[in-house]
Design an enzyme around this catalytic site. Sequence first.
Site, short mmCIF file in Angstrom:
data_model
loop_
_atom_site.label_atom_id
_atom_site.label_comp_id
_atom_site.label_asym_id
_atom_site.label_seq_id
_atom_site.Cartn_x
_atom_site.Cartn_y
_atom_site.Cartn_z
N LYS A 1 37.23 46.51 42.59
CA LYS A 1 36.11 47.17 41.73
C LYS A 1 36.62 48.36 40.99
O LYS A 1 36.06 48.76 40.02
CB LYS A 1 35.44 48.11 43.04
N GLU B 1 26.18 53.44 42.65
CA GLU B 1 25.72 52.97 44.07
C GLU B 1 26.80 52.23 44.66
O GLU B 1 27.67 51.67 43.93
CB GLU B 1 24.49 51.82 43.84
N SER C 1 39.59 39.48 46.68
CA SER C 1 39.18 40.60 46.03
C SER C 1 39.39 41.89 46.43
O SER C 1 39.35 42.87 46.03
CB SER C 1 37.73 40.35 45.94
C1 LIG Z 1 36.35 43.54 48.20
C2 LIG Z 1 34.77 43.21 47.83
N1 LIG Z 1 34.73 41.79 47.59
C3 LIG Z 1 33.48 41.44 46.80
C4 LIG Z 1 32.50 42.26 46.79
C5 LIG Z 1 31.17 41.88 46.37
O1 LIG Z 1 30.80 42.18 45.03
P1 LIG Z 1 30.99 41.15 43.74
O2 LIG Z 1 30.30 40.11 43.78
O3 LIG Z 1 30.48 42.17 42.59
O4 LIG Z 1 32.34 40.93 43.49
C6 LIG Z 1 32.79 43.69 47.01
C7 LIG Z 1 31.45 44.53 47.18
O5 LIG Z 1 31.52 45.68 47.72
C8 LIG Z 1 34.05 44.05 47.78
O6 LIG Z 1 34.15 45.37 48.26
#
Ligand SMILES: Cc1ncc(COP(=O)(O)O)c(C=O)c1O
Lengths: 257, 417
Positions: B107, B129, B394
């Site tokens: 993020k 948000e 992620s």
């Molecule tokens: C670690 C992590 N992975 C994935 C996501 C999902 O979001 P996005 O689909 O935009 O990657 C989030 C959302 O808060 C997150 O904190």
Amino acid sequence: MQAHERITAAIDAATQSGRPALVPFITAGYPKPDDFIRTLKAIAAVGDVVELGIPFSDPMADGMTIQRSSFEALQQGVSLKWIFEQLDSASGEIDAPLVMMSYLNPLLAFGYDKLADRALAAGVCGFIVPDLPLEESADLRAALEVNGLGLVQLVTPATPERRLQTLCEASRGFVYAVTITGITGGAAGLPADLADYLDKVARLSSLPVCAGFGIRAREDVAAVGRHAAGAVVGSALVEVLERGDDPQPYLRSLLGQ
Amino acid sequence: MSALLQAGEASALLDAAIRGELPDERGRFGPFGGRYVPETLVPAFERLEDGVREHLHDAAFQAEFQKELREWVGRPTALTYAPRLSESWGADVWLKREDLAHTGAHKINNAIGQAILAKRLGARRVIAETGAGQHGVASAAACARVGLPCSVYMGAVDMERQSPNVDRMRRLGAEVVAVESGDKTLRAAIDEALRTWVTDPEGIYYLLGSAVGAHPYPYLVRELQLVIGQEARQQMIDLAGGLPDVAFACVGGGSNAIGLFYPLLGDDIELIGVEAGGTGSGLGQNAATLATGTPGVLQGSYTIILQDDDGQVQETHSISAGLDYSGVGPEHALLQATGRVHYISASDDEALEALEELCASEGILTALETSHAFAAAKKYAGEHPGRRILIGNSGRGDKDMPTLTRYPARTRSHAGA
Ligand SMILES: Cc1ncc(COP(=O)(O)O)c(C=O)c1O
């Protein structure tokens, strides 16, 4: 006369009788679905045009009152299909032209062609779609036009002058001038420079202009009425209904009657 | 879902996507995308679109952005080989470590990019948000870094299950606003942020956290996140000896997934997005938007959403707050319709199990969102032995401790075995 011209005519009639047009807004089926048609008739007897809110799960342009009314109506099973059935059952008994206020997704799900047919049959003359800017509106506009239904455009204090002109030209029925930079139901009162803004919209529009958002009392209607053809009263009326009060004395009081 | 596109249209749109021609000038990814916003916000969106066009690929902006990614975010993030997972799955498993980025998730790439943009556009304050709180923390940190006040809207349900992140945001100087309306999760938080933006469209910059919403956000967020895929692609060539056979990413709104997938679209790599399967397949039991949803307009964009027959948006369930959303970015809707990316789901239980396995076998506490990608990759490895697998890791799971303490660790013995 095309359906959208009925809206204009109703507002013009008020102007000719020397008073601002009154456009009450209610969330369909709120607070009690069973009272919907009775309430609608009572409001249509005083209002010149009635704005009928279609409840939606994500009312992103609305404040607490309409969020609450929308949520509760959905909980009680109110849907566009149900609203049309109710309107059909009262056909010919509602005096004022109706304008439906709906976010886009319930209309998309219903289907535009079917929507235009059902709306015409039910005495609906136009639509206000708060999350549909002009640039995205060609499909809905085309479907509505087949039946002479109008898409009412909103303008706001944040709208640049050139866009204001485009929106005024594209609008049908009336031009909806949002009084504030904000959502519905605000308690902050009307802005000080409202008169200049409304005069500007009126100058650019060949249709009557009705102002809405934040109009709660007789003084608000009077202030707006000096610079616009009509006033839309939403959250304040929904709150009257919520309390179980009779809407007619409240609406008459707004006109000083 | 390919029925959403005419025959022939799918391959033409996919080619356009690979050539970098989407979104088009109307903000469309084929039929998806667009800009469905209240009239009050139209001028603000036009200013944002102009600002993106002027700054995003401008040399001065890129120099500042790349410097912040390098020196403040800590990029490039590592590519990590996972030897014990590889052995137990019968595959060759590589992890792109966005959990090692500053504040613990991908993020931050988007947050610092947009914060720099907000500053250049003359914003007086920033709103954001958040679901899992990772975007909120990233926004709070990025705003502190560039010197802008920040307010974060967060559903009351999410504030409870991601409480460590609420404290982090406040310490980083942000105001955290509890959202009690609607479903009290991510969707309600976006609605509330939009309502706030409407009150001051000139002074406020809305720092949206995923590749969702009205144009230009899906494009802007993708451009700021594609560093994930660019780095991973080169690292695979340098460290793994070649491109992967398949890449996995979890999909909430779809920002980490589009960041990883976009630079790989033109390669011969299978791409799989993993949504939240929750507790079951019924409406309201999951957040498997692409797998079970239908086209509609939600929060500014025509995309695939979870809705009933009347067009009312449905509530969702996922153990992970970041995937608990009833919409998805419009570019993913197109990538699914063209058949280029496959979207599947993993359940709450499968995600929890995967989280424990990764902890025990590689010493990485991953986020519950990310765990969904691991669960799906494991299943895939079982069905396709010997593949080279890239997983977008992620974010890290520290924020999930309030949820995890309710589930006693099952595989602790595994580590000592
Ligand atoms: C670690 C992590 N992975 C994935 C996501 C999902 O979001 P996005 O689909 O935009 O990657 C989030 C959302 O808060 C997150 O904190």
